[in-house]
Design an enzyme around this catalytic site. Structure first.
Site, PDB file in Angstrom:
ATOM      1  N   LYS A 264      13.264 -15.048  -9.763  1.00  0.00           N
ATOM      2  CA  LYS A 264      13.016 -13.940 -10.713  1.00  0.00           C
ATOM      3  C   LYS A 264      12.031 -14.392 -11.779  1.00  0.00           C
ATOM      4  CE  LYS A 264      14.040 -11.060  -9.355  1.00  0.00           C
ATOM      5  NZ  LYS A 264      14.676 -10.720  -8.134  1.00  0.00           N
TER       6      LYS A 264
ATOM      7  N   TRP B 264      -2.740  -2.765  -1.646  1.00  0.00           N
ATOM      8  CA  TRP B 264      -2.452  -4.204  -1.731  1.00  0.00           C
ATOM      9  C   TRP B 264      -3.340  -4.822  -0.675  1.00  0.00           C
ATOM     10  CZ3 TRP B 264      -0.854  -8.324   1.213  1.00  0.00           C
ATOM     11  CH2 TRP B 264      -0.382  -9.446   0.517  1.00  0.00           C
TER      12      TRP B 264
ATOM     13  N   ASN C 152      -1.793   2.119   5.592  1.00  0.00           N
ATOM     14  CA  ASN C 152      -0.902   1.047   5.170  1.00  0.00           C
ATOM     15  C   ASN C 152      -0.611   0.220   6.407  1.00  0.00           C
ATOM     16  OD1 ASN C 152       1.138  -0.547   4.065  1.00  0.00           O
ATOM     17  ND2 ASN C 152       2.705   1.004   4.461  1.00  0.00           N
ATOM     18  N   GLY C 153      -0.893  -1.083   6.358  1.00  0.00           N
ATOM     19  CA  GLY C 153      -0.630  -1.918   7.531  1.00  0.00           C
ATOM     20  C   GLY C 153      -1.811  -2.798   7.814  1.00  0.00           C
TER      21      GLY C 153
ATOM     22  N   GLU D 242      17.897 -17.642  -6.904  1.00  0.00           N
ATOM     23  CA  GLU D 242      17.449 -16.285  -7.251  1.00  0.00           C
ATOM     24  C   GLU D 242      16.958 -16.227  -8.708  1.00  0.00           C
ATOM     25  OE1 GLU D 242      16.611 -13.663  -5.884  1.00  0.00           O
ATOM     26  OE2 GLU D 242      16.843 -12.060  -7.349  1.00  0.00           O
TER      27      GLU D 242
ATOM     28  N   HIS E 139      17.854 -36.398  -5.820  1.00  0.00           N
ATOM     29  CA  HIS E 139      17.017 -36.734  -4.667  1.00  0.00           C
ATOM     30  C   HIS E 139      15.590 -36.217  -4.826  1.00  0.00           C
ATOM     31  CE1 HIS E 139      20.593 -38.190  -2.714  1.00  0.00           C
ATOM     32  NE2 HIS E 139      21.200 -37.073  -3.067  1.00  0.00           N
TER      33      HIS E 139
ATOM     34  N   CYS F 242       0.827  -1.199   0.000  1.00  0.00           N
ATOM     35  CA  CYS F 242       0.000   0.000   0.000  1.00  0.00           C
ATOM     36  C   CYS F 242       0.872   1.265   0.000  1.00  0.00           C
ATOM     37  CB  CYS F 242      -0.943   0.082   1.195  1.00  0.00           C
ATOM     38  SG  CYS F 242      -2.111  -1.248   1.277  1.00  0.00           S
TER      39      CYS F 242
ATOM     40  N   ARG G  28       4.129  -0.428  -4.524  1.00  0.00           N
ATOM     41  CA  ARG G  28       3.789  -0.903  -3.178  1.00  0.00           C
ATOM     42  C   ARG G  28       2.465  -1.673  -3.150  1.00  0.00           C
ATOM     43  NH1 ARG G  28       6.845   1.446   0.821  1.00  0.00           N
ATOM     44  NH2 ARG G  28       5.309   0.792   2.338  1.00  0.00           N
TER      45      ARG G  28
ATOM     46  N   LYS H 245       6.213  -4.669  -3.522  1.00  0.00           N
ATOM     47  CA  LYS H 245       7.650  -4.478  -3.366  1.00  0.00           C
ATOM     48  C   LYS H 245       8.070  -4.569  -1.918  1.00  0.00           C
ATOM     49  CE  LYS H 245      11.661  -2.819  -5.003  1.00  0.00           C
ATOM     50  NZ  LYS H 245      12.291  -4.027  -5.526  1.00  0.00           N
TER      51      LYS H 245
ATOM     52  N   GLU I 286       8.409 -14.982 -10.344  1.00  0.00           N
ATOM     53  CA  GLU I 286       7.643 -13.833  -9.876  1.00  0.00           C
ATOM     54  C   GLU I 286       7.168 -12.922 -10.996  1.00  0.00           C
ATOM     55  OE1 GLU I 286       9.665 -11.583  -6.780  1.00  0.00           O
ATOM     56  OE2 GLU I 286      11.515 -11.481  -7.907  1.00  0.00           O
TER      57      GLU I 286
HETATM   58  C1  G6P Z   1       9.069  -8.704  -1.476  1.00  0.00           C
HETATM   59  C2  G6P Z   1       9.618  -8.275  -2.812  1.00  0.00           C
HETATM   60  C3  G6P Z   1      10.973  -8.953  -3.061  1.00  0.00           C
HETATM   61  C4  G6P Z   1      11.921  -8.664  -1.907  1.00  0.00           C
HETATM   62  C5  G6P Z   1      11.314  -9.066  -0.556  1.00  0.00           C
HETATM   63  C6  G6P Z   1      12.156  -8.570   0.608  1.00  0.00           C
HETATM   64  O1  G6P Z   1       8.731 -10.048  -1.530  1.00  0.00           O
HETATM   65  O2  G6P Z   1       8.722  -8.610  -3.849  1.00  0.00           O
HETATM   66  O3  G6P Z   1      11.534  -8.444  -4.262  1.00  0.00           O
HETATM   67  O4  G6P Z   1      13.106  -9.367  -2.111  1.00  0.00           O
HETATM   68  O5  G6P Z   1      10.020  -8.480  -0.418  1.00  0.00           O
HETATM   69  O6  G6P Z   1      12.160  -7.170   0.597  1.00  0.00           O
HETATM   70  P1  G6P Z   1      13.270  -6.288   1.279  1.00  0.00           P
HETATM   71  O7  G6P Z   1      12.828  -4.886   1.060  1.00  0.00           O
HETATM   72  O8  G6P Z   1      13.294  -6.677   2.726  1.00  0.00           O
HETATM   73  O9  G6P Z   1      14.564  -6.612   0.619  1.00  0.00           O
END
Ligand code: G6P
Length: 611
Positions: A489, A75, A101-102, A485, A508, A2, A27, A606, A492
């Site tokens: 990527k 969100w 937000n929260g 990672e 395994h 948010c 956000r 994010k 997501e």
């Molecule tokens: C969310 C984002 C990710 C990020 C993670 C941790 O899931 O979509 O891209 O890696 O949060 O966020 P931070 O701000 O703690 O790195």
């Protein structure tokens, strides 16, 4: 999670609120809305389901004007992402409007109480309750700021809120508890936002609101008090980020722009965190010195998502180069268990935003148990930066794409330099070895530039394979976290199913998934594990998987891979960063070819500021 924006001034607030929401859309993007107070003193509310564009179109067709207003991009937590659940929410008589937000944890109890008192609720959200609670106090003759303060003491959970009332049309009231809020200072106008990028076009002078603080923001003044009602002198900070840092600058997506920014970011990081004369790391650490940290017995690193992968990489760097036992945990798991922490254990929290709820909660637990806390963080003034005993900033600039790219490689560079510096202080590395490692880092920006110049092959592979729905990513040792990672990527942003695995574990379980044509992305490093990786690739190939091999030594993949991506030659310690960039591009081009919304993938946000 948010985005909140607010403006009070002499010019029309609507375009400022919309522009702020556009900059905060990363956000959350389920629905959006704004409220402004018109010249005649009437509140004008507009809310739309879906992305911000809907709200923009609606306002284009039916404009609303006013010189004070608040806005929100959502969100969803409580209630579906529909118009009736979109913010701002209002009290029953329309005297109070709130964006939030929260999450309100005592939602059920408060809702029941309000319903019992005869309140008519029009949404499923927790935020609406806040508006009703404030309005009830206004009805009892309490002044707006005092009403908000009283309600802040009633709600439990986390919140950043901005409140607007037609009864006090000259002021915004904002308050925070574990959710970020920034006040921006302008000339004859002031702003509030949940994040700095929304303010960049208007001001660099900001006040970071602290937990349990409330601010009354008028056009010309900002007054801060605690939830106990004590006045606090505002502390003004200067933002160093460039005004254009949060723009796309000609790139199709923020993510692509941020991938291309990596050479610059890494160069700047090296300039900040190394001694250019001696070619040795000299971390610009706020708080305790690296010397102080070098004596710890153990490190416990934690984070979420991509930052968790950074923690895995940090473990490899630190164990290998500084010989400090290092453990890694998901922040969300760490907060739920009783970790073995204490004075000899250094907590290492890695976070781009510094606002991830689980990471902050885990950090508090570590500190409570007597551990010191080192944060690696991108956002100055964030909660993690304030919570940690020492902080190293990743100086990657605002990252807008939801999928982290430049912040990730920034974290890798910082944790690498940290490991080298710790290794030096502990006598594990001598100066020559440390300097040679720093020189390897210095070559990275140019190597990434070459990789980016040569990205056509990655685009071709992405185009050829973009319809594949299952992918496997394999790596060993230094490249294992990068395989995880790379898979994250891809999933997501393209919604293809992707698994990252340590290659040695393939037999395994994941080998059962192999089918003819299933893409297996194999990361082949230059170290001794290369032969083992080749054996794993053989196994996948024997089952007709489609192999995409990445290596700086393409001959290692002769006769093994269907597609070979040749990477610039680097040392085993620094090549993970090159593999990471190549996999960012692969994910980006696959997602783009699949027609996905790369910068705003579905259901993600994010910055995850709720548990
Ligand atoms: C969310 C984002 C990710 C990020 C993670 C941790 O899931 O979509 O891209 O890696 O949060 O966020 P931070 O701000 O703690 O790195």
């Amino acid at each position: 999670m948010c985005g909140i924006i607010g403006h009070v001034g002499t010019t029309c607030s609507t375009p400022i609120l919309l522009d702020g929401l556009r900059r905060l859309e990363y956000r959350g993007y389920d629905s959006a809305g704004i409220v402004v107070i018109s010249e005649s003193g009437a509140p004008l509310l507009r809310r739309c389901e879906g992305k911000l564009r809907g709200l923009e179109n609606s306002l284009f067709e039916n404009p609303m004007t006013g010189t004070i207003g608040i806005g929100h991009t959502r969100w969803a937590t409580h209630g579906k992402p529909t118009e009736r659940n979109a913010h701002p929410h209002r009290g029953e008589n329309g005297r109070v409007y709130v964006v939030h937000n929260g999450i309100v944890e005592n939602f059920a109890e408060l809702r029941e109480r309000l319903l019992a008192e005869g309140c008519q609720l029009t949404s499923d959200t927790d935020t609406e309750l806040i508006a009703h609670l404030i309005e009830k106090r206004l009805d009892d003759g309490v002044k707006l700021a005092e009403a908000v303060r009283q309600v802040c003491r009633v709600i439990r959970g986390s919140f950043g809120i901005a409140v607007l009332s037609a009864t006090h049309p000259d002021r915004l009231i904002v308050a925070r508890l574990r959710s970020p809020l920034v006040v921006g200072l302008g000339e004859n106008e002031n702003f509030v936002a949940s994040d700095v990028p929304a303010l960049l076009p208007y001001t660099r002078r900001v006040i970071y609101l602290q937990d349990e603080q409330l601010a009354v923001v008028t056009r010309t003044a900002v007054a801060i008090q605690t939830f106990d009602g004590k006045a606090v002198a505002p502390e003004v900070s200067e933002i160093k980020w460039d005004r254009h840092a949060a723009e796309k600058e000609g790139f199709r997506h923020y993510m692509l722009k941020e991938i291309y920014e990596q050479p610059r970011v890494l160069r700047e990081l090296l300039a900040i965190h190394t001694d250019r004369g001696e070619r040795l790391p000299r971390l610009d650490m706020v708080g305790e010195s690296v010397d102080g940290l070098a004596h710890c017995n153990r490190i416990l690193a934690f984070g979420c998502g991509t930052a968790w992968h950074s923690c895995l990489m940090a473990r490899t760097f630190i164990e290998e180069l500084a010989r400090i036992p290092t453990e890694v945990d998901y922040a969300s798991e760490l907060r739920g268990r009783r970790p073995f922490a204490g004075p000899g254990v250094l907590g290492l929290a890695i976070s781009q935003s510094g606002e991830t709820a689980d990471t902050l909660a885990a950090a508090m637990i570590m500190r409570k148990q007597g551990s010191r806390l080192l944060g690696i963080c991108n956002v100055e003034g964030s909660s993690l930066v304030r919570e940690a005993d020492s902080v190293v900033h990743t100086h990657s600039g605002p990252e807008i794409g939801v999928a982290s790219t430049k912040a990730f490689t920034g974290q890798l560079m910082v944790s690498f330099l940290l490991a080298v510096e710790l290794g030096l202080r502990r006598g594990v590395l001598d100066k020559d070895r440390a300097a040679s490692l720093v020189r390897a880092c210095e070559r990275l920006p140019e190597q990434i530039e070459n990789l980016l110049l040569d990205s056509e092959k990655i685009q071709q592979i992405a185009w050829e394979l973009h319809q594949k729905t299952d992918w496997l990513y394999l790596g060993r040792r230094w490249l294992y976290p990068i395989a995880l990672e790379g898979a994250l990527k891809l999933k997501e942003i393209s919604y293809a199913h992707a698994e990252g695995y340590p290659a040695g574990e393939m037999k395994h379980g994941p080998i059962a998934l192999l089918e003819p044509g299933l893409p297996v992305v194999a990361l082949v490093g230059t170290g001794p594990s290369a032969d083992k990786m080749r054996a794993n690739i053989q196994e996948a190939k024997a089952r007709d998987a489609l192999i995409i091999g990445l290596s700086s030594e393409p001959h290692l993949l002769d006769g093994l891979a269907h597609h070979v991506l040749e990477l610039p030659a680097s040392r085993v310690e620094t090549e993970p960063i090159l593999h990471a960039v190549a996999l960012q591009l692969l994910a980006y081009y696959v997602a783009d070819a699949r027609g996905c919304d790369v910068d705003q993938p579905r259901n993600l946000a994010k910055s995850v500021t709720v548990e």
